[in-house]
Design an enzyme around this catalytic site. Structure first.
Site, PDB file in Angstrom:
ATOM      1  N   GLY A   1     -13.795  -7.940  41.892  1.00 39.85           N
ATOM      2  CA  GLY A   1     -12.501  -8.485  42.392  1.00 39.85           C
ATOM      3  C   GLY A   1     -11.832  -8.435  41.150  1.00 39.85           C
ATOM      4  O   GLY A   1     -11.399  -9.400  40.518  1.00 39.85           O
ATOM      5  N   THR A   2     -10.865  -7.799  40.200  1.00 40.55           N
ATOM      6  CA  THR A   2     -10.308  -7.537  38.886  1.00 40.55           C
ATOM      7  C   THR A   2      -8.794  -7.433  38.929  1.00 40.55           C
ATOM      8  O   THR A   2      -8.239  -6.959  39.901  1.00 40.55           O
ATOM      9  CB  THR A   2     -10.909  -6.215  38.359  1.00 40.55           C
ATOM     10  OG1 THR A   2     -12.320  -6.355  38.326  1.00 40.55           O
ATOM     11  CG2 THR A   2     -10.385  -5.870  36.991  1.00 40.55           C
ATOM     12  N   VAL A   3      -8.109  -7.848  37.824  1.00 44.85           N
ATOM     13  CA  VAL A   3      -6.675  -7.643  37.695  1.00 44.85           C
ATOM     14  C   VAL A   3      -6.397  -6.803  36.466  1.00 44.85           C
ATOM     15  O   VAL A   3      -7.050  -6.939  35.434  1.00 44.85           O
ATOM     16  CB  VAL A   3      -5.884  -8.968  37.616  1.00 44.85           C
ATOM     17  CG1 VAL A   3      -5.991  -9.742  38.925  1.00 44.85           C
ATOM     18  CG2 VAL A   3      -6.328  -9.842  36.448  1.00 44.85           C
TER      19      VAL A   3
ATOM     20  N   MET B   1      -7.757  -1.118  38.821  1.00 46.47           N
ATOM     21  CA  MET B   1      -8.828  -2.101  38.991  1.00 46.47           C
ATOM     22  C   MET B   1      -9.622  -1.806  40.253  1.00 46.47           C
ATOM     23  O   MET B   1      -9.158  -1.104  41.147  1.00 46.47           O
ATOM     24  CB  MET B   1      -8.227  -3.510  39.039  1.00 46.47           C
ATOM     25  CG  MET B   1      -7.228  -3.726  40.148  1.00 46.47           C
ATOM     26  SD  MET B   1      -6.131  -5.127  39.873  1.00 46.47           S
ATOM     27  CE  MET B   1      -4.648  -4.313  39.303  1.00 46.47           C
TER      28      MET B   1
ATOM     29  N   SER C   1     -11.333 -10.126  34.870  1.00 46.44           N
ATOM     30  CA  SER C   1     -11.949 -10.222  36.191  1.00 46.44           C
ATOM     31  C   SER C   1     -12.915 -11.388  36.268  1.00 46.44           C
ATOM     32  O   SER C   1     -13.508 -11.798  35.275  1.00 46.44           O
ATOM     33  CB  SER C   1     -12.715  -8.921  36.471  1.00 46.44           C
ATOM     34  OG  SER C   1     -13.458  -9.001  37.668  1.00 46.44           O
TER      35      SER C   1
END
Length: 536
Positions: free
Chosen positions: A355-357, A437, A374
């Site tokens: 799940g990453t930004v 991402m 993340s």
């Protein structure tokens, strides 16, 4: 590089954004605005990037948090600098204990997958070395957002709903109670447009700001994290946090048709994108992107690269070969021989032994930042430290439990890491930061974005809008519905097992900022999320 904003080969949902004095691109508008506000108050690109990163832990907690890791590539002073702010496994970590309990993989939820969080230390180190404002000023927008609340954006709301459903079915027990109290206090995920606030999160961010992150690693926050772990069966201790320091590293590069593409070295897997580009540049691509030949060659190059990366990449202290070995032209020439007209079943080669930004920021002085952070797999482990708002990541899921693997779980060892910032330069000058991402999609997204920019002359927004593919395993590849049906059919005839996917989520979310030949900035943001380019 001068991108023509008027030319689109694929129907764009957004237009490229131009600016001259500064730009911040993120997957959430409030975070982009937070970064731009810092620029307008006299901060530089690094200050803006950290402001946006801290704000993202509040406005997009579905993908990152205070209890996660981060990496950054910073162009400053005429060169590129790399920061690895990922944390190691705790000193008490025990792969044998997990194997003895019947686990074949590190469990996704709970303490077994929690490694030392590196993000707060990364923020502090970036601002200390390159920033112009204090950490308190830089984190102030995130503190205010957490304290006062904000209206949740649509894609984030959907991801929150998905996480609530997943955690409700798998996270039982008192240790997980704090996650539900923090993120779903009403017994559900917040709706799009609904205001969510987290006073605990605000207080923790304020303490990190006031102490330069010392409180998180060697103060009261560290003690609270260690006590919570000890009481609820975790390996992590305050001593693990106290021992942690982020690392400055030398970025890796590969030249792709005249452009240098840069990534953080292992333990991250950005090297996969570089290896795939090394393979791809040995082929002449058709002028038109939307052809089966382009898709086939890109997929095959990625498969061959990934086969090696999954076999050899780990904490570099435990690798049997070096990054230089894997990136050698001679090895690329040898591995390229595997790529033919039909889909192959990937297998690792034998490299020579030696799940990453995501967010991007740039200012009017030439500084540029490519940054990613993340909690992994959405909110991470499902554990929130009571009274802090700190959601702990589950990055340790990427460890192997195979004693023969270079990536086998061990005390003090960093896991194979999926989050990777990217950067482009040409002839020693910066073009700009880019990133996509999405766990194991990330190197695949980097390959496709770089090819879109370099091979097909797309502007940043076009490069992100174009339909994507993702190799899964063997000959199986997922395709977005935007991929023309005749291309999918042609790939099937070459032996690919093509799965058409309606949901855009598996194909990553990216941002790009590029400096034009006019000295201005051109920005693109991801149409697959709530992305925003804030320009000045």
């Amino acid at each position: 590089m001068n991108f023509d904003a008027t030319r689109y080969r694929y129907p764009s949902r957004r237009t490229v954004v131009f600016g001259s004095r500064g730009m911040v691109a993120t997957g959430q508008p409030l975070a982009a605005q937070a970064g731009l506000d810092i620029l307008k108050k006299g901060g530089n690109a690094v200050d803006a990037a950290v402001a946006a990163a801290a704000c993202l832990t509040v406005v997009e907690p579905t993908s990152n948090g205070i209890g996660g890791d981060c990496f950054a590539l910073v162009w400053s002073g005429g060169r590129l600098h790399g920061l690895n702010a990922s944390g190691p496994a705790p000193a008490l970590a025990d792969a044998g204990m997990l194997r003895g309990a019947g686990h074949r993989e590190v469990p996704r939820y709970g303490w077994d997958a929690v490694t030392v969080p590196g993000a707060p230390a990364g923020w502090a180190e970036l601002v200390r070395r390159f920033g112009r404002r204090s950490l308190g000023e830089v984190l102030a927008p995130a503190v205010a957002c957490a304290s006062e609340g904000y209206a949740v954006s649509p894609v984030t709301a959907q991801m929150w709903k998905n996480a609530f459903r997943a955690y409700s079915g798998r996270c039982d027990g008192d240790a997980f109670r704090h996650w539900f109290e923090t993120f779903c206090p009403g017994g559900r995920a917040p709706m799009p447009g609904e205001v969510w606030r987290s006073p605990d999160h605000a207080r923790t961010l304020a303490r990190i700001a006031e102490s330069g992150a010392e409180d998180f690693y060697r103060g009261e926050l560290a003690e609270r994290i260690g006590v919570f772990a000890q009481r609820s069966g975790g390996w992590l201790r305050a001593s693990d946090l106290a021992a942690y320091r982020p690392e400055w590293v030398e970025p890796l590069s590969a030249n792709y048709r005249g452009y240098d593409v840069w990534e953080i070295p292992p333990n991250g897997h950005g090297i996969a994108a570089l290896m795939a580009l090394n393979l791809l540049k040995g082929f002449g691509l058709p002028d038109e992107r939307e052809t089966a030949e382009v898709y086939h060659l890109q997929i095959e190059a990625m498969k061959v690269a990934y086969a090696d990366v999954l076999a050899y990449v780990a904490d570099p202290r435990f690798m049997s070969c070096t990054a230089r070995d894997l990136l050698s032209e001679a090895y690329a020439d040898e591995r390229r021989k595997r790529i033919g007209a039909a889909a192959l079943d990937p297998a690792p080669g034998r490299p020579p032994r030696g799940g990453t930004v995501y967010l991007a920021a740039a200012d009017g002085e030439g500084n540029m930042v490519s940054m990613i952070q993340s909690n992994y797999m959405g909110f991470g482990s499902g554990l929130v430290v009571p009274g802090t708002g700190v959601a702990l990541h589950n990055r340790g899921c990427n460890f192997s439990l195979d004693p023969e693997s270079p990536n086998c779980l061990a005390p003090g060892k960093k896991p194979y890491h999926t989050i990777i910032p990217g950067f482009l330069t040409k002839d020693g000058a910066p073009v700009g930061p880019f990133g996509v991402m999405g766990a194991f999609m990330q190197p695949q997204g980097h390959l496709q974005v770089v090819s879109n920019l370099v091979d097909f002359g797309m502007n940043p927004q076009e490069a992100l809008d174009a339909p994507r593919w993702q190799w899964i395993e063997g000959r199986t590849v997922q395709m977005e519905r935007g991929v023309p049906a005749d291309i999918a059919s042609s790939l099937e005839s070459r032996g690919h097992n093509v799965r058409m996917i309606d949901d855009p989520t598996p194909f990553g979310r990216g941002e790009i900022i590029a400096r034009t030949s006019f000295g201005t900035l051109a920005g693109g943001t991801e149409p697959r999320t709530d992305g925003c380019v804030a320009a000045w």
